[in-house]
Design an enzyme around this catalytic site. Sequence first.
Site, PDB file in Angstrom:
ATOM      1  N   ARG A 111      -0.619  -1.560  -4.754  1.00  0.00           N
ATOM      2  CA  ARG A 111       0.848  -1.650  -4.696  1.00  0.00           C
ATOM      3  C   ARG A 111       1.386  -2.649  -5.708  1.00  0.00           C
ATOM      4  O   ARG A 111       2.372  -2.379  -6.398  1.00  0.00           O
ATOM      5  CB  ARG A 111       1.314  -2.044  -3.290  1.00  0.00           C
ATOM      6  CG  ARG A 111       1.078  -0.960  -2.252  1.00  0.00           C
ATOM      7  CD  ARG A 111       1.396  -1.455  -0.858  1.00  0.00           C
ATOM      8  NE  ARG A 111       0.560  -2.618  -0.575  1.00  0.00           N
ATOM      9  CZ  ARG A 111       0.898  -3.611   0.229  1.00  0.00           C
ATOM     10  NH1 ARG A 111       2.051  -3.619   0.840  1.00  0.00           N
ATOM     11  NH2 ARG A 111       0.076  -4.611   0.433  1.00  0.00           N
ATOM     12  N   ASN A 136       2.097   1.166   1.496  1.00  0.00           N
ATOM     13  CA  ASN A 136       0.891   1.732   2.087  1.00  0.00           C
ATOM     14  C   ASN A 136       1.304   2.717   3.166  1.00  0.00           C
ATOM     15  O   ASN A 136       2.345   2.557   3.802  1.00  0.00           O
ATOM     16  CB  ASN A 136       0.017   0.650   2.722  1.00  0.00           C
ATOM     17  CG  ASN A 136      -0.750  -0.154   1.707  1.00  0.00           C
ATOM     18  OD1 ASN A 136      -0.971   0.274   0.581  1.00  0.00           O
ATOM     19  ND2 ASN A 136      -1.168  -1.345   2.104  1.00  0.00           N
TER      20      ASN A 136
END
Length: 91
Positions: free
Chosen positions: A18, A36
């Site tokens: 990320r 996520n």
Amino acid sequence: MPTMTITVRGRVQGVGFRFALRNEAERLGARGWVRNRRDGSVEALIAGDQATLDALVAWARTGPPPAQVTGVDVAGTAETAPEAFEIRATA
């Protein structure tokens, strides 16, 4: 401005995916978010010109060095991207 969602599968959680995606998106001037997913994937909404979107999808197919990407799904969306690139909570 073209906007799409991508879902990245493989070993993509716990490897900084990320944060690396956000850094790459900011470097390229994209807007959007990344998070996520409970199923172990990473999902992102990205907005920018077509060359920027193509570059981010290409980057996501490999990701940061510790990642092991097994697949990337791409879909267009009408969702509006935020002004900056955000890391969002798990969904």
